[in-house]
Write an enzyme that holds these catalytic residues in place. Sequence first.
Site, PDB file in Angstrom:
ATOM      1  N   TYR A   1       0.863  -1.182   0.000  1.00  0.00           N
ATOM      2  CA  TYR A   1       0.000   0.000   0.000  1.00  0.00           C
ATOM      3  C   TYR A   1       0.895   1.226   0.000  1.00  0.00           C
ATOM      4  O   TYR A   1       1.914   1.260   0.692  1.00  0.00           O
ATOM      5  CB  TYR A   1      -0.870   0.017   1.264  1.00  0.00           C
ATOM      6  CG  TYR A   1      -1.609   1.327   1.444  1.00  0.00           C
ATOM      7  CD1 TYR A   1      -2.890   1.501   0.917  1.00  0.00           C
ATOM      8  CD2 TYR A   1      -1.022   2.408   2.107  1.00  0.00           C
ATOM      9  CE1 TYR A   1      -3.561   2.707   1.057  1.00  0.00           C
ATOM     10  CE2 TYR A   1      -1.687   3.613   2.242  1.00  0.00           C
ATOM     11  CZ  TYR A   1      -2.952   3.762   1.723  1.00  0.00           C
ATOM     12  OH  TYR A   1      -3.608   4.957   1.844  1.00  0.00           O
TER      13      TYR A   1
ATOM     14  N   GLU B   1      -3.300   7.673  -3.977  1.00  0.00           N
ATOM     15  CA  GLU B   1      -3.336   6.423  -3.218  1.00  0.00           C
ATOM     16  C   GLU B   1      -3.230   5.253  -4.189  1.00  0.00           C
ATOM     17  O   GLU B   1      -4.045   5.124  -5.101  1.00  0.00           O
ATOM     18  CB  GLU B   1      -4.627   6.315  -2.408  1.00  0.00           C
ATOM     19  CG  GLU B   1      -4.633   5.110  -1.487  1.00  0.00           C
ATOM     20  CD  GLU B   1      -5.937   4.993  -0.689  1.00  0.00           C
ATOM     21  OE1 GLU B   1      -7.017   4.972  -1.306  1.00  0.00           O
ATOM     22  OE2 GLU B   1      -5.850   4.924   0.543  1.00  0.00           O
TER      23      GLU B   1
END
Length: 397
Positions: free
Chosen positions: A118, A206
């Site tokens: 991530y 993101e």
Amino acid sequence: MNLHEYQGKELLNSFGVRIQRGIVADNPKKAVEAAKQLAAETGTGWWVVKAQIHAGGRGKGGGVKLAKSLDDVETISNDIIGMMLKTPQTPPQGKKVHKVLIAEDVYYPGNSEPEEYYMSVLLNRATGKNMIMYSTEGGMDIETVAEKTPHLIFTEEIDPLLGIQPFQARKVAFNLGLSGVALKEMIKFVTSLYTAFAKSDASLFEINPVLKTSDDKILAVDSKVVLDDNALYRHKDLAELRDLREENEIEVEANAAGLNYVDLDGNVGCMVNGAGLAMSTMDLIKQSGGEPANFLDVGGTADAKRVETAFRIILKDTNVKAILVNIFGGIVRCDRVAQGVIDAYKNMGDAIKVPIIVRLQGTNAIEAKELIDASGLDVISATEFQEAADKVQEVLA
Ligand code: GDP
Ligand code: MN
């Protein structure tokens, strides 16, 4: 302003960030063409069909599907385009899918042990610095990781003036447990990701998941990009990527009319001049037991035309059961605003079906109240702020 996954990926790619490659399509036929072209360019034999909406969690909602043949690409695209896709991040009724991204399958057989990470870049308002947030636990909800295993989320603060330093990019790669070629690839990935963020005046990037293939390539499989609206004037090319179909209809219309409007969940419509007064009006409504239906700053020139536009916009929200007009006459005279309210009201015929409470304070407030009271219209006038909020509660009771 939000970008679609495919737009975000193109932006990343233009800054040298490696991405899962793909081609966007708005019908099944074009999807098949896209798949063929992609196969020719990348050698992929499998594809993923990904719904393009402004919301995450698409995988869980059935908006991301693997296609193992061109026939699959066609049937899956046919199913996904036009569907109302429901994910944990969409409104309850879902969001309509207009386009799919046909992407190369990067979890290919042979890529036996892909790793998912991530990574996001955002502004840390507390320190006034940018921040890279990253974790070895990619591919799942970062909220769950934050809750269950917060020690697996790392952050690296970047001074916006200095930009990302080589030691910082290395630290990120080390903390993700990488070495050798993958480490070098990750250093390049983080550095270009941060540069893309800074150069495009974004407020959020993101990437979940960031993928490490078994041959040590690092690439962005997904992208969520939020750009700063206030900086769009210097990114005309990015401003054009806006997809109004994804945005709140009433907000888009209000925006076009030059009104600062934010849609909310309550039932008390608010028409206020000045953002500060608008905020305190919402507070007072709430304190008095109500719920604001919107934030609306009509700005300095609250003339009849503007007031009418504002009324029309507020009334598009069918939850609205009363409207509170709260104007402070500093530069603008209250009697002019009062006349504006009266003219707008008359002009709108019977379009206004909810009670209206008007509080005008400041220059010529007394004349304004007299005008309203003498107008014979179904408008309730108030002088004090609290009094106005109480009257709203009375009409709702
Ligand atoms: P999100 O669910 O909206 O966050 O969409 P993502 O782009 O993150 O995709 C969701 C999931 O689809 C990912 O976590 C992957 O597990 C899967 N996925 C994405 N790309 C591929 C691919 O190329 N091949 C396969 N087999 N799965 C993929
Ligand atoms: Mn994702």
